[in-house]
Design a protein around this motif. Structure first.
Motif, PDB file in Angstrom:
ATOM      1  N   UNK A  96       0.831  -1.201   0.000  1.00 31.89           N
ATOM      2  CA  UNK A  96       0.000   0.000   0.000  1.00 31.89           C
ATOM      3  C   UNK A  96       0.873   1.263   0.000  1.00 31.89           C
ATOM      4  N   UNK A  97       1.944   1.243   0.779  1.00 36.07           N
ATOM      5  CA  UNK A  97       2.850   2.399   0.810  1.00 36.07           C
ATOM      6  C   UNK A  97       3.537   2.590  -0.528  1.00 36.07           C
ATOM      7  N   UNK A  98       3.921   1.492  -1.165  1.00 35.53           N
ATOM      8  CA  UNK A  98       4.604   1.592  -2.452  1.00 35.53           C
ATOM      9  C   UNK A  98       3.653   2.081  -3.540  1.00 35.53           C
ATOM     10  N   UNK A  99       2.402   1.641  -3.496  1.00 39.64           N
ATOM     11  CA  UNK A  99       1.413   2.147  -4.457  1.00 39.64           C
ATOM     12  C   UNK A  99       1.242   3.650  -4.280  1.00 39.64           C
ATOM     13  N   UNK A 100       1.169   4.111  -3.029  1.00 42.37           N
ATOM     14  CA  UNK A 100       1.032   5.547  -2.768  1.00 42.37           C
ATOM     15  C   UNK A 100       2.254   6.303  -3.278  1.00 42.37           C
ATOM     16  N   UNK A 101       3.433   5.722  -3.095  1.00 40.07           N
ATOM     17  CA  UNK A 101       4.660   6.379  -3.572  1.00 40.07           C
ATOM     18  C   UNK A 101       4.660   6.492  -5.089  1.00 40.07           C
ATOM     19  N   UNK A 102       4.251   5.438  -5.759  1.00 36.05           N
ATOM     20  CA  UNK A 102       4.224   5.440  -7.221  1.00 36.05           C
ATOM     21  C   UNK A 102       3.184   6.416  -7.758  1.00 36.05           C
ATOM     22  N   UNK A 103       2.042   6.502  -7.099  1.00 37.13           N
ATOM     23  CA  UNK A 103       1.035   7.478  -7.507  1.00 37.13           C
ATOM     24  C   UNK A 103       1.569   8.898  -7.339  1.00 37.13           C
ATOM     25  N   UNK A 104       2.251   9.146  -6.232  1.00 35.20           N
ATOM     26  CA  UNK A 104       2.843  10.470  -6.017  1.00 35.20           C
ATOM     27  C   UNK A 104       3.890  10.780  -7.077  1.00 35.20           C
ATOM     28  N   UNK A 105       4.626   9.755  -7.492  1.00 38.35           N
ATOM     29  CA  UNK A 105       5.671   9.936  -8.499  1.00 38.35           C
ATOM     30  C   UNK A 105       5.088  10.431  -9.821  1.00 38.35           C
ATOM     31  N   UNK A 106       3.860  10.018 -10.127  1.00 39.41           N
ATOM     32  CA  UNK A 106       3.222  10.461 -11.374  1.00 39.41           C
ATOM     33  C   UNK A 106       2.199  11.560 -11.118  1.00 39.41           C
ATOM     34  N   UNK A 107       2.328  12.216  -9.965  1.00 38.06           N
ATOM     35  CA  UNK A 107       1.512  13.386  -9.611  1.00 38.06           C
ATOM     36  C   UNK A 107       0.029  13.070  -9.511  1.00 38.06           C
ATOM     37  N   UNK A 108      -0.280  11.936  -8.867  1.00 34.64           N
ATOM     38  CA  UNK A 108      -1.664  11.576  -8.588  1.00 34.64           C
ATOM     39  C   UNK A 108      -1.826  11.372  -7.080  1.00 34.64           C
ATOM     40  N   UNK A 109      -2.986  11.719  -6.523  1.00 33.57           N
ATOM     41  CA  UNK A 109      -3.201  11.541  -5.080  1.00 33.57           C
ATOM     42  C   UNK A 109      -3.348  10.076  -4.703  1.00 33.57           C
ATOM     43  N   UNK A 110      -2.922   9.749  -3.488  1.00 30.34           N
ATOM     44  CA  UNK A 110      -2.954   8.360  -3.029  1.00 30.34           C
ATOM     45  C   UNK A 110      -4.366   7.799  -2.971  1.00 30.34           C
ATOM     46  N   UNK A 111      -5.374   8.662  -2.753  1.00 28.32           N
ATOM     47  CA  UNK A 111      -6.735   8.137  -2.617  1.00 28.32           C
ATOM     48  C   UNK A 111      -7.317   7.639  -3.938  1.00 28.32           C
ATOM     49  N   UNK A 112      -6.604   7.861  -5.047  1.00 29.15           N
ATOM     50  CA  UNK A 112      -7.045   7.293  -6.324  1.00 29.15           C
ATOM     51  C   UNK A 112      -6.884   5.774  -6.356  1.00 29.15           C
ATOM     52  N   UNK A 113      -6.134   5.235  -5.399  1.00 21.05           N
ATOM     53  CA  UNK A 113      -5.881   3.790  -5.386  1.00 21.05           C
ATOM     54  C   UNK A 113      -7.168   2.984  -5.281  1.00 21.05           C
TER      55      UNK A 113
END
Length: 231
Positions: A96-113
């Motif tokens: 879950x943390x890595x998904x949030x990090x990857x979303x942030x890397x592409x400028x998307x909010x973590x809650x999009x997961x």
């Protein structure tokens, strides 16, 4: 990595004919040509999706981002599940943390997961596809016409993202497009492909400023603004 004397044949038809193309570490090589020139077939060969003859050396982990982000994402899976699919060996919290990090890397909010692809815009879906590819920590990222299916209003934002990721991560990239202006903006080197063969390769600015091949000049003529300064 280097692509050496690579050919792809479908029966009697030769789609890619003896292509040799180095992709130095950390560089972005742009492969440009009209539809049917063989550029996407070459990309699929490098990604291991079609059989080929020749050699590909120096990149064991290759990830590909496709033209249509909606087609490349499973509509039944959430964004987080799609990105996390390639994160093997991680526990639930670490994933879950890595998904949030990857979303942030592409400028998307973590809650999009927790959302599904149908709930996202085309630009957001393409960013998710990029995040999923980066999760595999590729030695080579292949981007195949990744902006051509997007609205003009978001194409520039995705291209800027690609430039930012290159700078931050030192990505090696094979960037495919029919648009020389796009390739020039993103890439260090331009390779021009026609009828399955490379007809010209060189530093991006040199190919644009002093094209040697008639076909390259024709591609340039199709984008009149390209001959001026960048805006």
């Amino acid at each position: 990595m280097i692509i050496e004397d690579l050919s792809v044949r479908f029966g009697a038809f030769t789609a890619v004919d003896g292509v040799t193309l180095p992709i130095p570490p950390g560089s972005a090589v742009g492969l440009v040509g009209e539809s049917g020139s063989g550029k996407s077939t070459l990309a699929r060969a490098v990604a291991g999706l079609v059989p080929y003859t020749g050699r590909i050396e120096g990149a064991r982990r290759v990830q590909m981002v496709f033209q249509d982000p909606y087609a490349s994402l499973d509509p039944r899976m959430t964004v987080g599940a799609s990105i996390g699919e390639g994160l093997r060996g991680l526990g639930r919290d670490a994933r879950r943390r890595e998904v949030a990090r990857l979303l942030d890397l592409v400028a998307l909010p973590a809650d999009l997961a927790g959302r599904y692809p149908r709930e996202l815009s085309g630009g957001q879906r393409q960013r998710v596809a990029i995040a999923r590819a980066l999760g595999a920590r590729p030695e080579l990222l292949i981007a195949d016409e990744i902006t051509s299916a997007l609205d003009v209003s978001v194409q520039g934002a995705v291209l800027n993202l690609v430039r930012t990721l290159r700078a931050e991560l030192g990505l090696s990239m094979l960037f495919i497009s029919h648009n020389l202006a796009v390739v020039r903006y993103v890439c260090d080197v331009i390779a021009v492909m026609r009828e399955g063969r490379l007809v010209e390769t060189g530093p991006a600015e040199e190919v644009v400023a002093e094209p040697r091949h008639d076909y390259t000049r024709a591609l340039l003529a199709a984008v009149p603004r390209l001959t001026g300064e960048r805006g």
